[in-house]
Design an enzyme around this catalytic site. Structure first.
Site, PDB file in Angstrom:
ATOM      1  N   HIS A   1      -6.497  -7.468   0.038  1.00 30.88           N
ATOM      2  CA  HIS A   1      -6.610  -6.059  -0.353  1.00 30.88           C
ATOM      3  C   HIS A   1      -5.780  -5.800  -1.602  1.00 30.88           C
ATOM      4  O   HIS A   1      -4.656  -6.303  -1.715  1.00 30.88           O
ATOM      5  CB  HIS A   1      -6.122  -5.155   0.780  1.00 30.88           C
ATOM      6  CG  HIS A   1      -6.789  -5.429   2.087  1.00 30.88           C
ATOM      7  ND1 HIS A   1      -6.144  -6.051   3.131  1.00 30.88           N
ATOM      8  CD2 HIS A   1      -8.056  -5.196   2.500  1.00 30.88           C
ATOM      9  CE1 HIS A   1      -6.980  -6.179   4.156  1.00 30.88           C
ATOM     10  NE2 HIS A   1      -8.150  -5.672   3.790  1.00 30.88           N
TER      11      HIS A   1
ATOM     12  N   HIS B   1       0.812  -1.219   0.000  1.00 29.64           N
ATOM     13  CA  HIS B   1       0.000   0.000   0.000  1.00 29.64           C
ATOM     14  C   HIS B   1       0.848   1.275   0.000  1.00 29.64           C
ATOM     15  O   HIS B   1       0.278   2.376   0.003  1.00 29.64           O
ATOM     16  CB  HIS B   1      -0.926   0.030   1.220  1.00 29.64           C
ATOM     17  CG  HIS B   1      -1.939  -1.073   1.254  1.00 29.64           C
ATOM     18  ND1 HIS B   1      -2.742  -1.383   0.177  1.00 29.64           N
ATOM     19  CD2 HIS B   1      -2.271  -1.952   2.238  1.00 29.64           C
ATOM     20  CE1 HIS B   1      -3.532  -2.401   0.499  1.00 29.64           C
ATOM     21  NE2 HIS B   1      -3.266  -2.762   1.740  1.00 29.64           N
TER      22      HIS B   1
END
Length: 308
Positions: free
Chosen positions: A167, A128
């Site tokens: 994710h 991320h």
């Protein structure tokens, strides 16, 4: 690319793992970061293969994927509350050191993979992190850094990143979007964080409640054929276990057996294709802490069975 044999230090063979488990940082009571799992996985694998402390990633290597001025601000603690909140962890010198150690383990694992066919980091998968932005417990993006090292230093002509965290690897997708020699592939929860997705080379977004059978059908029917078509020289495998039922931040319903079948499918493909593979932990936040540890350890245990 067929890796050369390397004599192992003992009966465990040529492989070793890297971990930053010894490097901790202060956390508020009750914080959701799963610090427990790093030492837990190290202990679970004790006696199966050597587990070494990770080296520190150099700031110069971090700057291959990240803005040097932004890195300097994090090094000095010159960040604001919004940045700290997006990161998800309170700033400290120790948390920055820990992030560098985790990414350093991934870089060490890359060199192991190129030498003996498999490199193992018992941390990492910090997908991320963007060029100048930290998100979701991710300060520096190890997959993007490894890709830049491999390509820019002539260690590989093509790099594939297979991101099986629940994710989407939004930072990795953004950092490598314009790199034709990199293939970013993400199987993730379409309705889960991050709610604004970036564009990977191939995004396979799935609905909530995905079961073993549904997930493995997508992996075998779409993801692995796409990797075959790209023909990478090295595979970076983010083996997230937040796909398990009961994960605090996941919405899938895989079992431990399903995760192990997933691992074996990926590693068997890599072996058959003669492609070195780097495994990184990525996410796992199950309400059952022992299940999180066992699932992360299973990536290594499965690799010891599947890989020569």
């Amino acid at each position: 690319m067929t890796p050369p044999d390397r004599p192992g230090p003992d009966q465990t063979g040529p492989y070793r793992a890297w971990t930053p488990a010894a490097y901790t940082f202060p956390l508020p009571d009750g914080h959701r970061f799963p610090a427990y799992k790093y030492a837990g996985v190290r202990d679970r694998l004790s006696g199966r293969l050597p587990v070494l402390d990770t080296p520190n990633l150099s700031w110069a290597d971090a700057a291959r994927a990240h803005d040097p001025l932004w890195l300097r601000r994090w090094r000095r603690g010159e960040i604001d509350r919004h940045e700290e909140r997006a990161f998800g962890l309170p700033w400290s010198a120790e948390v920055v050191e820990r992030a560098r150690r985790a990414a350093g383990g991934s870089l060490a694992a890359l060199h192991d993979a190129l030498a003996v066919g498999w490199g193992i980091n018992l941390a990492g998968g910090t997908h991320h992190a963007f060029h100048d932005r930290a998100e979701g417990f991710c300060l520096v993006n190890d997959a993007a850094i490894l890709t830049r090292v491999a390509l820019d230093d002539g260690l590989a002509r093509r790099v594939a990143i297979l991101d099986l965290d629940v994710h989407q690897g939004n930072g990795t997708a953004a950092l490598l979007e314009h790199e034709a020699r990199a293939f970013t592939l993400s199987i993730h929860g379409e309705r889960n964080y991050p709610f604004r997705k970036e564009r990977s080379s191939l995004d396979l977004g799935l609905g909530d409640g995905v079961t073993d059978q549904e997930y493995l059908q997508v992996l075998r029917g779409q993801a692995i054929p796409a990797l075959d078509a790209f023909r990478p020289d090295v595979l970076l495998y983010l083996a997230g276990v937040d796909v398990l039922a009961g994960d605090r931040f996941g919405r899938f319903a895989l079992t431990l057996d399903g995760v192990r079948e997933r691992n074996r499918a990926v590693l068997t493909w890599a072996r058959g294709a003669g492609i070195p593979v780097v495994t990184m932990m990525a996410g796992g936040y199950n309400r059952d802490h022992a299940l999180t540890v066992e699932a992360h350890a299973s990536v290594v245990l499965d690799g010891l069975d599947v890989l020569p």
